[in-house]
Design an enzyme around this catalytic site. Sequence first.
Site, PDB file in Angstrom:
ATOM      1  N   ASP A  34       0.833  -1.201   0.000  1.00  0.00           N
ATOM      2  CA  ASP A  34       0.000   0.000   0.000  1.00  0.00           C
ATOM      3  C   ASP A  34       0.864   1.245   0.000  1.00  0.00           C
ATOM      4  O   ASP A  34       1.689   1.441   0.885  1.00  0.00           O
ATOM      5  CB  ASP A  34      -0.910  -0.003   1.230  1.00  0.00           C
ATOM      6  CG  ASP A  34      -2.031  -1.006   1.077  1.00  0.00           C
ATOM      7  OD1 ASP A  34      -2.691  -0.992   0.037  1.00  0.00           O
ATOM      8  OD2 ASP A  34      -2.227  -1.821   2.000  1.00  0.00           O
ATOM      9  N   MET A  36       0.640   5.299   0.046  1.00  0.00           N
ATOM     10  CA  MET A  36      -0.289   6.406   0.340  1.00  0.00           C
ATOM     11  C   MET A  36       0.487   7.726   0.365  1.00  0.00           C
ATOM     12  O   MET A  36       1.646   7.748   0.772  1.00  0.00           O
ATOM     13  CB  MET A  36      -0.964   6.180   1.688  1.00  0.00           C
ATOM     14  CG  MET A  36      -1.684   4.835   1.800  1.00  0.00           C
ATOM     15  SD  MET A  36      -2.599   4.695   3.341  1.00  0.00           S
ATOM     16  CE  MET A  36      -3.056   2.948   3.294  1.00  0.00           C
ATOM     17  N   MET A 136     -12.422  -1.966  -3.488  1.00  0.00           N
ATOM     18  CA  MET A 136     -12.128  -1.589  -2.104  1.00  0.00           C
ATOM     19  C   MET A 136     -13.369  -1.907  -1.278  1.00  0.00           C
ATOM     20  O   MET A 136     -14.436  -1.347  -1.517  1.00  0.00           O
ATOM     21  CB  MET A 136     -11.799  -0.094  -1.999  1.00  0.00           C
ATOM     22  CG  MET A 136     -10.479   0.333  -2.628  1.00  0.00           C
ATOM     23  SD  MET A 136      -9.035  -0.585  -2.037  1.00  0.00           S
ATOM     24  CE  MET A 136      -9.092  -0.271  -0.261  1.00  0.00           C
ATOM     25  N   GLY A 141      -7.041   3.656   3.166  1.00  0.00           N
ATOM     26  CA  GLY A 141      -6.292   4.518   4.081  1.00  0.00           C
ATOM     27  C   GLY A 141      -5.812   3.821   5.338  1.00  0.00           C
ATOM     28  O   GLY A 141      -4.707   4.075   5.799  1.00  0.00           O
ATOM     29  N   PHE A 142      -6.642   2.942   5.884  1.00  0.00           N
ATOM     30  CA  PHE A 142      -6.289   2.370   7.174  1.00  0.00           C
ATOM     31  C   PHE A 142      -6.660   0.891   7.255  1.00  0.00           C
ATOM     32  O   PHE A 142      -7.688   0.485   6.704  1.00  0.00           O
ATOM     33  CB  PHE A 142      -7.007   3.120   8.309  1.00  0.00           C
ATOM     34  CG  PHE A 142      -6.633   4.567   8.356  1.00  0.00           C
ATOM     35  CD1 PHE A 142      -5.501   4.979   9.062  1.00  0.00           C
ATOM     36  CD2 PHE A 142      -7.372   5.527   7.659  1.00  0.00           C
ATOM     37  CE1 PHE A 142      -5.128   6.319   9.074  1.00  0.00           C
ATOM     38  CE2 PHE A 142      -7.000   6.868   7.668  1.00  0.00           C
ATOM     39  CZ  PHE A 142      -5.875   7.265   8.385  1.00  0.00           C
TER      40      PHE A 142
HETATM   41  C1  DX5 Z   1      -5.696  -0.517   2.321  1.00  0.00           C
HETATM   42  C2  DX5 Z   1      -5.084  -1.788   2.908  1.00  0.00           C
HETATM   43  C3  DX5 Z   1      -5.941  -2.264   4.018  1.00  0.00           C
HETATM   44  C4  DX5 Z   1      -5.431  -3.437   4.795  1.00  0.00           C
HETATM   45  C5  DX5 Z   1      -6.424  -4.507   4.875  1.00  0.00           C
HETATM   46  O1  DX5 Z   1      -5.672  -0.475   0.984  1.00  0.00           O
HETATM   47  O2  DX5 Z   1      -4.763  -2.747   1.954  1.00  0.00           O
HETATM   48  O3  DX5 Z   1      -7.203  -2.438   3.544  1.00  0.00           O
HETATM   49  O4  DX5 Z   1      -4.241  -3.912   4.352  1.00  0.00           O
HETATM   50  O5  DX5 Z   1      -6.333  -5.219   6.026  1.00  0.00           O
HETATM   51  P1  DX5 Z   1      -7.499  -5.294   7.124  1.00  0.00           P
HETATM   52  O6  DX5 Z   1      -8.659  -4.490   6.668  1.00  0.00           O
HETATM   53  O7  DX5 Z   1      -7.795  -6.745   7.251  1.00  0.00           O
HETATM   54  O8  DX5 Z   1      -6.858  -4.738   8.345  1.00  0.00           O
HETATM   55 ZN    ZN Z   2      -4.426  -1.970  -0.582  1.00  0.00          ZN
END
Ligand code: DX5
Ligand code: ZN
Length: 220
Positions: A34, A36, A136, A141-142
């Site tokens: 990811d 950002m 998504m 973001g998180f």
């Molecule tokens: C954002 C990330 C998150 C995260 C997913 O693009 O890719 O969505 O890694 O992990 P969870 O939602 O399981 O913490």
């Molecule tokens: Zn991602």
Amino acid sequence: MHKLGPSLMCADLVNLEQNIRELDEAGVDFYHLDIMDGQFVPNFTLGPDLVKAVRRITNKPLDAHLMVKEPERHIDLFADAGADMISVHQEATDHLQSTLMRIKNRGLKAGVALNPATPPDALDYVYDIVDYIVVMTVNPGFAGQKFIPLMYDKIAQIADKVKGYGRDIEIQVDGNIGAATIPTCKEHGASMYVLGTSAVFNSARSLKDNVAETRKLFNA
Ligand code: DX5
Ligand code: ZN
């Protein structure tokens, strides 16, 4: 046919090499990174240097998810760093078609990510070139957010559309992917699963056991 990709922003960055060796051994199919920029989403995570570092220790495909404004400005940076696949957000560029072409011209797989409120018809004029579509299932973001149930319907709509094109287009799901959501994502046609805190990076169990448990959900 179902591919599992741990999301490295959720890894233990202090022990990243160890985490990756364990996940390689567990037989994961790709790594999701990811990226950002603090603008397109209100957070900062990984960058090209980390992609480069990961490239040195694994041969698995590296999937860079660019959550950045005007991603067209950064494609070469991530291609040079060693990414095999790059996804950009439809909402982040005025030039989706040319951005995807730029990724493909570097010999990489080109993906489009859609925020939860973005309708699937935003893809209508790139189905001839897109290699994967990232639905998504939370707002980007998180880590650690709750799955948005309406996204199941979006996965199904995209899967239906993809069938009509006869191209090998994968559907990736990202956000709160785990035991509670994988079976229904699978039913609706997702093929690539981004595994973050919900599936792999949690609990007292080892990463290897978490991957094995997750894989079981696909054989059920
Ligand atoms: C954002 C990330 C998150 C995260 C997913 O693009 O890719 O969505 O890694 O992990 P969870 O939602 O399981 O913490
Ligand atoms: Zn991602």
